[in-house]
Design a protein around this motif. Structure first.
Motif, PDB file in Angstrom:
ATOM      1  N   GLU A 194      -2.089  53.392  15.838  1.00  0.00           N
ATOM      2  CA  GLU A 194      -0.816  53.045  16.492  1.00  0.00           C
ATOM      3  C   GLU A 194       0.039  52.199  15.556  1.00  0.00           C
ATOM      4  O   GLU A 194       1.252  52.411  15.452  1.00  0.00           O
ATOM      5  N   ARG A 195      -0.576  51.260  14.875  1.00  0.00           N
ATOM      6  CA  ARG A 195       0.172  50.409  13.935  1.00  0.00           C
ATOM      7  C   ARG A 195       0.707  51.235  12.774  1.00  0.00           C
ATOM      8  O   ARG A 195       1.828  51.015  12.317  1.00  0.00           O
ATOM      9  N   LEU A 196      -0.078  52.173  12.289  1.00  0.00           N
ATOM     10  CA  LEU A 196       0.367  53.051  11.214  1.00  0.00           C
ATOM     11  C   LEU A 196       1.554  53.896  11.670  1.00  0.00           C
ATOM     12  O   LEU A 196       2.529  54.056  10.929  1.00  0.00           O
ATOM     13  N   ALA A 197       1.495  54.408  12.897  1.00  0.00           N
ATOM     14  CA  ALA A 197       2.595  55.220  13.422  1.00  0.00           C
ATOM     15  C   ALA A 197       3.871  54.393  13.549  1.00  0.00           C
ATOM     16  O   ALA A 197       4.953  54.852  13.163  1.00  0.00           O
ATOM     17  N   VAL A 198       3.769  53.184  14.064  1.00  0.00           N
ATOM     18  CA  VAL A 198       4.938  52.313  14.191  1.00  0.00           C
ATOM     19  C   VAL A 198       5.479  51.951  12.816  1.00  0.00           C
ATOM     20  O   VAL A 198       6.697  51.966  12.594  1.00  0.00           O
ATOM     21  N   VAL A 205       9.792  53.786   7.321  1.00  0.00           N
ATOM     22  CA  VAL A 205      10.078  54.992   6.558  1.00  0.00           C
ATOM     23  C   VAL A 205      11.132  55.852   7.235  1.00  0.00           C
ATOM     24  O   VAL A 205      12.183  56.146   6.658  1.00  0.00           O
ATOM     25  N   MET A 206      10.879  56.259   8.464  1.00  0.00           N
ATOM     26  CA  MET A 206      11.749  57.248   9.105  1.00  0.00           C
ATOM     27  C   MET A 206      13.120  56.687   9.499  1.00  0.00           C
ATOM     28  O   MET A 206      14.122  57.390   9.374  1.00  0.00           O
ATOM     29  N   SER A 218      18.811  57.191   8.785  1.00  0.00           N
ATOM     30  CA  SER A 218      20.109  56.530   8.648  1.00  0.00           C
ATOM     31  C   SER A 218      20.872  57.060   7.446  1.00  0.00           C
ATOM     32  O   SER A 218      22.057  57.387   7.542  1.00  0.00           O
ATOM     33  N   VAL A 219      20.185  57.163   6.314  1.00  0.00           N
ATOM     34  CA  VAL A 219      20.832  57.682   5.113  1.00  0.00           C
ATOM     35  C   VAL A 219      21.244  59.137   5.306  1.00  0.00           C
ATOM     36  O   VAL A 219      22.337  59.547   4.901  1.00  0.00           O
ATOM     37  N   ALA A 220      20.389  59.931   5.951  1.00  0.00           N
ATOM     38  CA  ALA A 220      20.704  61.341   6.176  1.00  0.00           C
ATOM     39  C   ALA A 220      21.911  61.503   7.097  1.00  0.00           C
ATOM     40  O   ALA A 220      22.779  62.356   6.845  1.00  0.00           O
TER      41      ALA A 220
END
Length: 57
Positions: free
Chosen positions: A17-21, A27-28, A33-35
């Motif tokens: 769960e921590r890795l997903a957050v 990252v995402m 935002s840039v995209a």
């Protein structure tokens, strides 16, 4: 008849769960935002190539 599984047995571990957050926030979010900003800038640029700069007509 369907049997109901124990919800605690199917819960993912806290580390995943921590890795997903982390991936979503660190990252995402910046990538999206840039995209989005870059995509909007490209659309405006293409429209200005077709119709001319603002106030040209």
């Amino acid at each position: 008849m369907a049997t109901q599984a124990d919800p605690k047995a199917e819960a993912p571990p806290k580390s995943s769960e921590r890795l997903a957050v982390f991936l979503l926030v660190v990252v995402m979010a910046p990538v999206m935002s840039v995209a989005i900003v870059g995509g909007w800038g490209f659309v405006v640029w293409m429209l200005q190539l077709i119709y001319g700069p603002p106030g040209a007509h």
